[in-house]
Design a protein around this motif. Sequence first.
Motif, PDB file in Angstrom:
ATOM      1  N   UNK A   1     -33.378 -74.771  25.484  1.00  0.00           N
ATOM      2  CA  UNK A   1     -33.211 -75.248  24.105  1.00  0.00           C
ATOM      3  C   UNK A   1     -33.883 -76.604  23.915  1.00  0.00           C
ATOM      4  N   UNK A   2     -33.748 -77.466  24.909  1.00  0.00           N
ATOM      5  CA  UNK A   2     -34.321 -78.808  24.837  1.00  0.00           C
ATOM      6  C   UNK A   2     -35.846 -78.773  24.754  1.00  0.00           C
ATOM      7  N   UNK A   3     -36.450 -77.734  25.341  1.00  0.00           N
ATOM      8  CA  UNK A   3     -37.902 -77.610  25.299  1.00  0.00           C
ATOM      9  C   UNK A   3     -38.408 -77.277  23.903  1.00  0.00           C
ATOM     10  N   UNK A   4     -37.570 -76.597  23.114  1.00  0.00           N
ATOM     11  CA  UNK A   4     -38.007 -76.100  21.817  1.00  0.00           C
ATOM     12  C   UNK A   4     -37.395 -76.825  20.619  1.00  0.00           C
ATOM     13  N   UNK A   5     -36.296 -77.534  20.822  1.00  0.00           N
ATOM     14  CA  UNK A   5     -35.628 -78.154  19.675  1.00  0.00           C
ATOM     15  C   UNK A   5     -34.917 -79.426  20.105  1.00  0.00           C
ATOM     16  N   UNK A   6     -34.281 -80.090  19.130  1.00  0.00           N
ATOM     17  CA  UNK A   6     -33.600 -81.347  19.394  1.00  0.00           C
ATOM     18  C   UNK A   6     -32.099 -81.184  19.584  1.00  0.00           C
ATOM     19  N   UNK A   7     -31.611 -79.938  19.508  1.00  0.00           N
ATOM     20  CA  UNK A   7     -30.178 -79.726  19.690  1.00  0.00           C
ATOM     21  C   UNK A   7     -29.957 -78.516  20.592  1.00  0.00           C
ATOM     22  N   UNK A   8     -28.749 -77.979  20.569  1.00  0.00           N
ATOM     23  CA  UNK A   8     -28.397 -76.874  21.469  1.00  0.00           C
ATOM     24  C   UNK A   8     -28.625 -75.515  20.829  1.00  0.00           C
ATOM     25  N   UNK A   9     -29.458 -75.486  19.794  1.00  0.00           N
ATOM     26  CA  UNK A   9     -29.845 -74.207  19.198  1.00  0.00           C
ATOM     27  C   UNK A   9     -31.362 -74.089  19.238  1.00  0.00           C
ATOM     28  N   UNK A  10     -31.847 -72.865  19.127  1.00  0.00           N
ATOM     29  CA  UNK A  10     -33.288 -72.640  19.175  1.00  0.00           C
ATOM     30  C   UNK A  10     -33.620 -71.429  18.317  1.00  0.00           C
ATOM     31  N   UNK A  11     -34.800 -71.456  17.708  1.00  0.00           N
ATOM     32  CA  UNK A  11     -35.297 -70.307  16.959  1.00  0.00           C
ATOM     33  C   UNK A  11     -35.809 -69.298  17.986  1.00  0.00           C
ATOM     34  N   UNK A  12     -35.140 -68.180  18.091  1.00  0.00           N
ATOM     35  CA  UNK A  12     -35.477 -67.194  19.122  1.00  0.00           C
ATOM     36  C   UNK A  12     -36.897 -66.659  18.952  1.00  0.00           C
ATOM     37  N   UNK A  13     -37.400 -66.677  17.715  1.00  0.00           N
ATOM     38  CA  UNK A  13     -38.773 -66.210  17.490  1.00  0.00           C
ATOM     39  C   UNK A  13     -39.761 -67.078  18.266  1.00  0.00           C
ATOM     40  N   UNK A  14     -39.503 -68.400  18.272  1.00  0.00           N
ATOM     41  CA  UNK A  14     -40.380 -69.315  19.008  1.00  0.00           C
ATOM     42  C   UNK A  14     -40.373 -69.006  20.498  1.00  0.00           C
ATOM     43  N   UNK A  15     -39.183 -68.819  21.043  1.00  0.00           N
ATOM     44  CA  UNK A  15     -39.069 -68.561  22.480  1.00  0.00           C
ATOM     45  C   UNK A  15     -39.771 -67.248  22.834  1.00  0.00           C
ATOM     46  N   UNK A  16     -39.479 -66.196  22.066  1.00  0.00           N
ATOM     47  CA  UNK A  16     -40.067 -64.898  22.381  1.00  0.00           C
ATOM     48  C   UNK A  16     -41.582 -64.911  22.256  1.00  0.00           C
TER      49      UNK A  16
END
Length: 503
Positions: free
Chosen positions: A366-381
Amino acid sequence: MDPPHPFIHEIKLTQWQKIRGVVLGVVLLPLRILLCALCFLLMWPVARLRFAGVSEEERSRPVSGWRLWLLHPVMRTLSRVAFVFLSFHWLKVKGRRADNKEAPVLVVAPHSGFMDMMVLPATELATVVSRSENSGLPVIGALLEFNQAVLVSRKDPQSRKNAVSQLNERLTSNGYWPQMLMFPEGTTTNGKALIKFKPGAFLAGVPVQPVLLRYPNKLDTVRWTFKGTTWLECLWHTATQPNTNCTVEFLPVYKPSEEEKSNPALYADNVQKLMAKALDVPATDYVLEGPVPVSKLGGLSLPFDSPARKTLSLLRKNNFTWSDVETALSRMMYRCRAQGQGSKVDADELVSLLELKDRQTALNICELYSKDETVDLRQVYVSMAAVSGSVPFKTLLHTAFTLYDDGKGSLSAEELSGLMGALLGIPQHNTSELYSATCRHDRVTEDDLLRVLTTHPTYQRLTNEYLQPEEAGSHLPMTNGHSVNNNKSVVNGNGSLHSKKSD
């Protein structure tokens, strides 16, 4: 050939250098730090005396009278002595420093670390630009006040506007204000290439004097960058050297053309190229966007540390096989298609989707993609699928397009930014150039985007070079000893690459 990456620097010591560093460190380091600290303690009352009893109105004007002719030489001498105590016994100066009417700005490069302040005594303590947060530091705040530095907060847009206004006022004062000294790279590098200059020093359209900063030493101890040797290690190694050489070279004043005056970015690029040529290093498009080092490609920001590749590395440490990665990607794809644009997940959901053994790995992702403990799953995938090679690029782009087009069959400028941000793993703030290259009849279709990303002279580098999957694939254990990616390359168990065409 790609230019050397400017954000990595490691001090590599021989066994003898390590032993000498320990021996000299025991003797020299405490003494040098103590003497340097003493210099700063002497600077503090001098700095405070400069504005003692001075009104706010007078502080907004350049210092004059005895506060200038008496205190300025004292501070300059103390500054130079402080660097002598840190092993900079001699400073070689080449060329002639222009006065503030000839060149209101001194642009210094490359920017290597805090030791670069060695240039200040050679420039008669030229005024600097500094973060406003530094004004609250003990001693440093007083020195910035003495310097009448321009303070700016990176977090406050209004502060940046005020700083630009203040800079323009000073730089166009026709010698009323002292010279400004600026590091146009905006961050520290290893000096092997110049990164893209920020336009701040060039906004006023006034002449600048380029200043080259070199450290001609066998052991390069002064540089600290985004990755590698830390500033504390640099201080240790520098302070334990018998002597550290530094050369300051003033190049001829650069007078901008009318075109450069109206285009600060062009002005900055041309000065960067001139200084790079004088240093005999490449001029690159690398830049620091917030905390992330990136290179620029047609307006797109390509991160130095790809979040997707780092995610694959984290999964490898969790004993993921290539088959495990493909299974996790499939689960993420189905979740993204089910949720569409509302595909935000938290760390706990990520643990379940990836079947991780611990929550900390999910938090790290999550830290790699955003500033909190949530992430846009589309970005990760999308980003992981792109660099893993598990999905042919055309198929991946189709999936990504359907995740961002909201069922219209075309993308808006904002949706295109979102898709490219997912593909590269970081937000994209300037996709107007790509949008213009792709847009037909006010629409960006999937076919047009695929065409541009695979055939356009600029953007095909994205798919042909940056998103090449070999690196990610070769770093993961394979269930059958090898894996085939969508470029028809085989990655065998020991990580070497072979093309099927040549086998």
